[in-house]
Design an enzyme around this catalytic site. Sequence first.
Site, PDB file in Angstrom:
ATOM      1  N   LYS A 165      -3.280  21.815  -8.533  1.00 16.31           N
ATOM      2  CA  LYS A 165      -2.701  22.931  -9.374  1.00 16.31           C
ATOM      3  C   LYS A 165      -1.850  22.191 -10.602  1.00 16.31           C
ATOM      4  O   LYS A 165      -0.957  21.053 -10.286  1.00 16.31           O
ATOM      5  CB  LYS A 165      -1.686  23.635  -8.451  1.00 16.31           C
ATOM      6  CG  LYS A 165      -2.668  24.670  -7.590  1.00 16.31           C
ATOM      7  CD  LYS A 165      -1.657  25.315  -6.792  1.00 16.31           C
ATOM      8  CE  LYS A 165      -2.489  26.118  -5.798  1.00 16.31           C
ATOM      9  NZ  LYS A 165      -1.394  26.489  -4.548  1.00 16.31           N
ATOM     10  N   ASP A 172       9.129   6.902   1.080  1.00 17.59           N
ATOM     11  CA  ASP A 172       8.662   6.869  -0.319  1.00 17.59           C
ATOM     12  C   ASP A 172       8.354   5.359  -0.782  1.00 17.59           C
ATOM     13  O   ASP A 172       9.448   4.566  -0.888  1.00 17.59           O
ATOM     14  CB  ASP A 172       9.649   7.576  -1.233  1.00 17.59           C
ATOM     15  CG  ASP A 172       9.221   7.755  -2.630  1.00 17.59           C
ATOM     16  OD1 ASP A 172       8.147   7.337  -3.060  1.00 17.59           O
ATOM     17  OD2 ASP A 172       9.867   8.582  -3.307  1.00 17.59           O
ATOM     18  N   ASP A 196      -2.205  12.009  -2.678  1.00 17.03           N
ATOM     19  CA  ASP A 196      -2.202  13.552  -2.435  1.00 17.03           C
ATOM     20  C   ASP A 196      -2.639  14.015  -3.842  1.00 17.03           C
ATOM     21  O   ASP A 196      -1.942  13.631  -4.812  1.00 17.03           O
ATOM     22  CB  ASP A 196      -0.936  14.161  -1.971  1.00 17.03           C
ATOM     23  CG  ASP A 196      -0.617  13.913  -0.665  1.00 17.03           C
ATOM     24  OD1 ASP A 196      -1.607  13.902   0.086  1.00 17.03           O
ATOM     25  OD2 ASP A 196       0.548  13.669  -0.380  1.00 17.03           O
ATOM     26  N   ARG A 218      -9.828   6.663   5.833  1.00 21.48           N
ATOM     27  CA  ARG A 218     -10.258   7.903   6.529  1.00 21.48           C
ATOM     28  C   ARG A 218     -10.488   9.127   5.365  1.00 21.48           C
ATOM     29  O   ARG A 218     -11.428   9.657   5.817  1.00 21.48           O
ATOM     30  CB  ARG A 218      -9.099   8.367   7.377  1.00 21.48           C
ATOM     31  CG  ARG A 218      -8.848   7.453   8.382  1.00 21.48           C
ATOM     32  CD  ARG A 218      -7.798   7.839   9.757  1.00 21.48           C
ATOM     33  NE  ARG A 218      -7.973   8.936  10.560  1.00 21.48           N
ATOM     34  CZ  ARG A 218      -7.414  10.379  10.337  1.00 21.48           C
ATOM     35  NH1 ARG A 218      -6.180  10.428   9.650  1.00 21.48           N
ATOM     36  NH2 ARG A 218      -7.509  10.994  11.193  1.00 21.48           N
ATOM     37  N   GLU A 260       0.803  -1.175  -0.046  1.00 20.58           N
ATOM     38  CA  GLU A 260       0.127   0.157  -0.028  1.00 20.58           C
ATOM     39  C   GLU A 260       0.811   1.299   0.154  1.00 20.58           C
ATOM     40  O   GLU A 260       1.742   1.533   0.826  1.00 20.58           O
ATOM     41  CB  GLU A 260      -0.844   0.037   1.298  1.00 20.58           C
ATOM     42  CG  GLU A 260      -1.891   1.150   0.977  1.00 20.58           C
ATOM     43  CD  GLU A 260      -3.132   0.957   2.039  1.00 20.58           C
ATOM     44  OE1 GLU A 260      -3.509   0.057   2.501  1.00 20.58           O
ATOM     45  OE2 GLU A 260      -3.784   2.213   2.400  1.00 20.58           O
TER      46      GLU A 260
HETATM   47  C1  LIG Z   1      -4.458  12.249   1.158  1.00 20.83           C
HETATM   48  S1  LIG Z   1      -3.367  11.026   2.361  1.00 20.83           S
HETATM   49  C2  LIG Z   1      -4.274   9.502   2.215  1.00 20.83           C
HETATM   50  C3  LIG Z   1      -4.179   8.615   3.360  1.00 20.83           C
HETATM   51  C4  LIG Z   1      -4.842   7.301   3.259  1.00 20.83           C
HETATM   52  N1  LIG Z   1      -4.516   6.618   1.963  1.00 20.83           N
HETATM   53  C5  LIG Z   1      -6.433   7.426   3.345  1.00 20.83           C
HETATM   54  O1  LIG Z   1      -7.010   7.188   2.228  1.00 20.83           O
HETATM   55  O2  LIG Z   1      -6.891   7.894   4.431  1.00 20.83           O
HETATM   56  C6  LIG Z   1      -2.105  10.620   1.216  1.00 20.83           C
HETATM   57  C7  LIG Z   1      -0.800   9.954   2.170  1.00 20.83           C
HETATM   58  O3  LIG Z   1       0.250   9.503   1.025  1.00 20.83           O
HETATM   59  C8  LIG Z   1       1.302   9.675   1.741  1.00 20.83           C
HETATM   60  N2  LIG Z   1       2.158   9.898   0.486  1.00 20.83           N
HETATM   61  C9  LIG Z   1       2.659  10.768  -0.380  1.00 20.83           C
HETATM   62  N3  LIG Z   1       3.546  10.446  -1.369  1.00 20.83           N
HETATM   63  C10 LIG Z   1       3.939   9.429  -0.937  1.00 20.83           C
HETATM   64  C11 LIG Z   1       4.882   8.316  -1.359  1.00 20.83           C
HETATM   65  N4  LIG Z   1       5.604   8.580  -2.487  1.00 20.83           N
HETATM   66  N5  LIG Z   1       5.151   7.130  -0.872  1.00 20.83           N
HETATM   67  C12 LIG Z   1       4.202   6.645   0.304  1.00 20.83           C
HETATM   68  N6  LIG Z   1       3.302   7.568   0.767  1.00 20.83           N
HETATM   69  C13 LIG Z   1       3.155   8.674   0.252  1.00 20.83           C
HETATM   70  C14 LIG Z   1       1.210  10.873   2.405  1.00 20.83           C
HETATM   71  O4  LIG Z   1       1.896  10.982   3.501  1.00 20.83           O
HETATM   72  C15 LIG Z   1      -0.253  10.784   2.910  1.00 20.83           C
HETATM   73  O5  LIG Z   1      -0.471  10.255   4.261  1.00 20.83           O
END
Ligand SMILES: C[S@@+](CC[C@H](N)C(=O)[O-])C[C@H]1O[C@@H](n2cnc3c(N)ncnc32)[C@H](O)[C@@H]1O
Length: 234
Positions: free
Chosen positions: A143, A117, A139, A214, A65
Amino acid sequence: MTDASTDAPSATARGRRLHGRRKGHALKPRAERLVAEVLPRLAVPAEGPLDSVSLFGAPRPLALEVGFGKGEHLAFQAARAPEVGFIGCEPYLNGVAGLLSHVEDRGLSNVRVHMGDALDVLERLAPASLVAVYLLHPDPWPKARHAKRRFVNPEPLDAVSRALAPGGLFRVATDHPVHLRHVLIEMQKRRDFLWTAEQPEDWEAVKDDWPDTRFARKARALGHAVWRLEYRRT
Ligand SMILES: C[S@@+](CC[C@H](N)C(=O)[O-])C[C@H]1O[C@@H](n2cnc3c(N)ncnc32)[C@H](O)[C@@H]1O
């Protein structure tokens, strides 16, 4: 959605820039204990090739994941499929602590964690070693000038494609219309992924093996749509 752009980027193991929060509020005592004592036992090795033997000590199917947030979806999947080894990747410390609390509460022994990452893990995994990759509410970087930061882009998709076994599942969820459009366009270009939807309603269908995260719950509470896209590696 988080406004991850307010946080300074940091370098990943491979020198890429990783945007987003590393740390939120101070950890509670239980979370501090989990990070100090449980994380070192479950952490993905920092270097070297990765496969089910190096991660779990025996051959088994693997799933990963990307950005598991607080870890509830990963814990759900790991409890549902104890024969599968799950690798969770998340740079956010408070999120990692959240996953560790689920792991402890449910007594899960099939979870490994990379606090960073996901690409750093995907690129080190043996080719075709994953049965599933989950990317839930990444994320959206809405933009246009930030579009290159989205996970659904050629380089990360090549890494997912390489690590997924033929027939392997790639699930993407989003609640952001700009991001949805981007995902549909990028995935449409690929010959190595097939969208499994047969009718428009499929992407809003609720499935027993796909609980809301969440971020999905927050989106629904605001009256926003949640789109779920499921692809198969060809
Ligand atoms: C908007 S949150 C969504 C969290 C969760 N998946 C949810 O649906 O509730 C996006 C998450 O992706 C993580 N994230 C961003 N870039 C990432 C990467 N390259 N590798 C792993 N995690 C990453 C961020 O730290 C953040 O916790």
